[in-house]
Design an enzyme around this catalytic site. Structure first.
Site, PDB file in Angstrom:
ATOM      1  N   ALA A  64     -11.533   1.759   5.877  1.00  0.00           N
ATOM      2  CA  ALA A  64     -10.533   0.943   5.191  1.00  0.00           C
ATOM      3  C   ALA A  64      -9.889   1.684   4.019  1.00  0.00           C
ATOM      4  O   ALA A  64     -10.251   2.824   3.693  1.00  0.00           O
ATOM      5  CB  ALA A  64     -11.163  -0.360   4.717  1.00  0.00           C
ATOM      6  N   HIS A  65      -8.962   1.001   3.365  1.00  0.00           N
ATOM      7  CA  HIS A  65      -8.171   1.603   2.299  1.00  0.00           C
ATOM      8  C   HIS A  65      -9.026   2.033   1.113  1.00  0.00           C
ATOM      9  O   HIS A  65     -10.032   1.436   0.791  1.00  0.00           O
ATOM     10  CB  HIS A  65      -7.059   0.651   1.841  1.00  0.00           C
ATOM     11  N   ASN A  66      -8.605   3.112   0.492  1.00  0.00           N
ATOM     12  CA  ASN A  66      -9.184   3.646  -0.750  1.00  0.00           C
ATOM     13  C   ASN A  66     -10.545   4.314  -0.571  1.00  0.00           C
ATOM     14  O   ASN A  66     -11.176   4.700  -1.571  1.00  0.00           O
ATOM     15  CB  ASN A  66      -9.324   2.567  -1.829  1.00  0.00           C
ATOM     16  N   HIS A  75       0.859  -1.183   0.000  1.00  0.00           N
ATOM     17  CA  HIS A  75       0.000   0.000   0.000  1.00  0.00           C
ATOM     18  C   HIS A  75       0.893   1.230   0.000  1.00  0.00           C
ATOM     19  O   HIS A  75       1.494   1.579   1.021  1.00  0.00           O
ATOM     20  CB  HIS A  75      -0.932  -0.016   1.209  1.00  0.00           C
ATOM     21  N   SER A  80     -12.613   0.902  -0.423  1.00  0.00           N
ATOM     22  CA  SER A  80     -13.111   1.596  -1.617  1.00  0.00           C
ATOM     23  C   SER A  80     -14.565   2.043  -1.508  1.00  0.00           C
ATOM     24  O   SER A  80     -15.236   2.249  -2.524  1.00  0.00           O
ATOM     25  CB  SER A  80     -12.927   0.719  -2.859  1.00  0.00           C
TER      26      SER A  80
END
Length: 359
Positions: free
Chosen positions: A241-243, A200, A261
């Site tokens: 979370a990520h994105n 990441h 996402s």
């Protein structure tokens, strides 16, 4: 610190219906207030409970005051009792003065870090290489700011906040104790019977006026940035979370969890323990009741409940139907018994008819 009712009326721009010689020393909620306290009532339920209240004075609307002509408790009449109560609370309990400690000699500040004017760096804080911090920021005890982070003006990082490298905070950000921003997203690929970590290399960006609660975690993006939009407020123990790309002026209550996402529009609200599946989009002005689970896009503004989340009207119908299940079960049992009896009667009639034909 105490105030007379005249003092309070002047400070709050209220109309006083009371004995102005009374002095109050604090604020309290309606059910806890005593003679020395100022309280308020702004809902029908609260107003109906005023008869049992022992407050020294109350903040109410003009309509509520007119409905309480015989009330002996002094009244301060205002347009918005809750707003005026908060203003009064800060009169009785003024905010603590900002510390002026400068840079503690028990903090570790990398030589390449650049700090603006009037910043406080408390003992135990660690500020990494090439970090840039704006003016009037407070870096609390035990805070860790990784290399190459950028922080704007008037930011507060409370005790033991952790910023991984490259995280960006704009202006007037508040991050409460033990929050972690910029840890790796939970990203793996399955190969040859094992989970292989996906790097990441993105970051986390918090826009102006964001507030992050204690023990909340926000993961960095895989490629670009996980973004928290301007004015958004995130409660304690929230996972983003990520994105993810969060819009402006969102509000997330405790234990909300957003998978990777997720995107939201502006003015989205989520009650406690709401869960959002990955790659879902939540439209502007969607409100999710506590415990709701969202598995697919919600594109129409409105209030949603349940798992999976449905519009409030449908959720209420579902709850009513669930309550009827017991009655429906009893009816089915009764009908099943009646059907069995009818089947038994029909069988006996079929047995009698051949006998009559033979005779």
């Amino acid at each position: 610190m105490s105030f007379s009712l005249n003092d309070l009326a002047r400070n709050l721009q209220a109309t006083l219906r009371a004995d102005s010689d009374i002095r109050l020393s604090d604020v309290a909620s309606l059910d806890c207030a005593e003679a020395q306290h100022l309280s308020y009532a702004d809902s029908k339920k609260q107003i109906s409970a005023i008869a049992k209240c022992r407050a020294g004075a109350l903040l109410v609307t003009a309509e509520a005051a007119a409905a309480l002509p015989d009330l002996k408790i002094p009244l301060l009449i205002v347009k918005d009792p809750k707003k005026s109560f908060v203003e009064a609370m800060l009169l009785f309990r003024p905010a603590r003065s900002r510390a002026k400690i400068g840079h503690s000699d028990r903090a570790i500040i990398a030589p390449s870090a650049r700090l603006g004017s009037d910043c406080n760096v408390f003992p135990g804080a660690i500020i990494g290489e090439n970090v840039v911090i704006g003016d009037r920021c407070d870096i609390g005890p035990g805070v860790i700011i990784g290399d190459d982070c950028q922080i704007g003006d008037d930011c507060i990082l409370y005790s033991h906040v952790v910023l991984y490298p490259d995280v960006q905070l704009k202006n007037r950000i508040i991050v409460h104790a033990n929050a972690v921003l910029g840890s790796d997203g939970f990203g793996y690929r399955f190969s040859q019977g094992a989970l292989i970590k996906i790097p990441h290399t993105g970051t986390v960006i918090l826009e102006d006026d964001v507030e992050i609660g204690a023990c909340t975690t926000i993961d960095r993006a895989m490629i670009e940035a996980t973004v928290i939009g301007q004015g958004t407020k995130v409660d304690n123990h929230v996972m983003i979370a990520h994105n993810c790309k969060i819009g402006r002026h969102n509000a997330f209550a405790s234990q909300v969890g957003l998978a990777g996402s997720v995107t939201t529009g502006d003015y989205v609200q989520m009650g406690g323990q709401v869960g959002i599946a990955d790659h879902v989009h939540i439209a502007t002005q969607v409100r999710l009741g506590g415990g709701a689970g969202v598995m697919s896009d919600l594109l129409v503004p409105g209030v949603y409940h349940d798992m999976p989340a449905v519009p409030e009207k449908d959720a209420l119908k579902n709850h009513v139907n669930i309550r009827r299940i017991s009655d429906l079960r009893d009816q089915v049992k009764k009908l099943t018994s009646q059907m069995a009896d009818l089947q038994d009667q029909l069988t006996r009639l079929n047995q009698i008819e051949p006998s009559k034909s033979a005779a």
